[in-house]
Design a protein around this motif. Structure first.
Motif, PDB file in Angstrom:
ATOM      1  N   GLU A 264       0.816  -1.213   0.000  1.00 32.83           N
ATOM      2  CA  GLU A 264       0.000   0.000   0.000  1.00 32.83           C
ATOM      3  C   GLU A 264       0.852   1.267   0.000  1.00 32.83           C
ATOM      4  O   GLU A 264       0.567   2.213  -0.733  1.00 32.83           O
ATOM      5  CB  GLU A 264      -0.923  -0.016   1.211  1.00 32.83           C
TER       6      GLU A 264
ATOM      7  N   ARG B 255      -2.515   7.854   6.144  1.00 35.03           N
ATOM      8  CA  ARG B 255      -2.493   6.450   6.538  1.00 35.03           C
ATOM      9  C   ARG B 255      -2.919   6.247   7.990  1.00 35.03           C
ATOM     10  O   ARG B 255      -3.517   5.235   8.325  1.00 35.03           O
ATOM     11  CB  ARG B 255      -1.088   5.892   6.319  1.00 35.03           C
TER      12      ARG B 255
ATOM     13  N   SER C 257      -6.886   2.600   6.044  1.00 38.51           N
ATOM     14  CA  SER C 257      -6.217   2.048   4.864  1.00 38.51           C
ATOM     15  C   SER C 257      -6.557   2.859   3.617  1.00 38.51           C
ATOM     16  O   SER C 257      -7.536   3.607   3.592  1.00 38.51           O
ATOM     17  CB  SER C 257      -6.631   0.595   4.662  1.00 38.51           C
TER      18      SER C 257
ATOM     19  N   ARG D 163     -12.781  -3.322  10.421  1.00 40.05           N
ATOM     20  CA  ARG D 163     -11.319  -3.222  10.283  1.00 40.05           C
ATOM     21  C   ARG D 163     -10.658  -4.543  10.669  1.00 40.05           C
ATOM     22  O   ARG D 163      -9.774  -5.034   9.981  1.00 40.05           O
ATOM     23  CB  ARG D 163     -10.775  -2.099  11.165  1.00 40.05           C
TER      24      ARG D 163
ATOM     25  N   SER E 139      -8.789  -6.932   7.993  1.00 46.41           N
ATOM     26  CA  SER E 139      -7.370  -7.238   8.231  1.00 46.41           C
ATOM     27  C   SER E 139      -7.124  -8.736   8.135  1.00 46.41           C
ATOM     28  O   SER E 139      -6.151  -9.178   7.540  1.00 46.41           O
ATOM     29  CB  SER E 139      -6.936  -6.736   9.605  1.00 46.41           C
TER      30      SER E 139
END
Length: 195
Positions: A10, A70, A74, A178, A182
């Motif tokens: 990312e 960030r 994300s 989240r 993840s």
């Protein structure tokens, strides 16, 4: 056979986008366009409008990548919010509302057909499946806010619960999402590395 996704860390992708490197935009589009299109289509309920909104969203992402932080989430969460907000802005625009008031009956038939047949591209990365894993009281709120474009105040009215409760549940749902995403990303990379 689908197009193979290019896996880029990312931070590297954000770096490419901030450098205005065309490869970054191509990777971003190839990896996320189907998911964003699914979310947009769910909100605007018209393929033609969804295509226009998606193009507008990618332009916003390209122009505003410097505002991505960030520490706040994300990249996917950020671009998803850009796409969702662009779609909601479109629905609320005066031009769009005037145009939809004067649509022929065939338009509404196609909207109904589009709503029901297929889980849209959003499932390309399993977002809908992840949302389906939320507690029912969270799932209904996320569906209204993120997939149907309701404001939190409208959700409170719709579900007849206090606005504070809606806000608390949205916050808790996002925290749970989240965690679930993840895990999904970790499983994806584990599978990808082992394949």
């Amino acid at each position: 056979m689908g197009k193979k996704r290019i896996v880029v860390a990312e931070k590297d992708l954000v770096g490419l986008l901030r450098e205005r490197d065309q490869r970054g935009f191509t990777i971003l589009y190839d990896n996320y366009s189907s998911a964003l299109y699914g979310v947009i289509l769910k909100i605007v309920k018209s393929e033609e409008t969804a295509s226009d909104v998606m193009q507008e969203a990618f332009v916003k992402i390209w122009r505003n990548i410097e505002s991505y932080e960030r520490s706040k989430g994300s990249l996917f969460t950020w671009i998803l919010n850009v796409a969702r907000n662009t779609a909601i802005d479109k629905l609320r625009s005066q031009d769009y509302q005037q145009n939809t008031q004067n649509q022929p009956l065939e338009y509404f038939v196609s909207v109904v057909e589009e709503e029901n047949p297929v889980e849209h591209q959003v499932d390309a990365i399993g977002v809908r499946k992840v949302v389906d894993q939320l507690r029912p009281e969270y799932r209904s709120i996320i569906d209204l806010v993120y997939f149907q474009g309701y404001t939190q105040a409208e959700v409170a009215d719709e579900l007849e619960i206090p606005l504070g409760t809606v806000k608390t549940r949205v916050k808790a749902a996002l925290a749970q999402l989240r965690t679930l995403i993840s895990i999904l990303i970790l499983l994806f990379f584990t599978t990808y590395i082992n394949s």
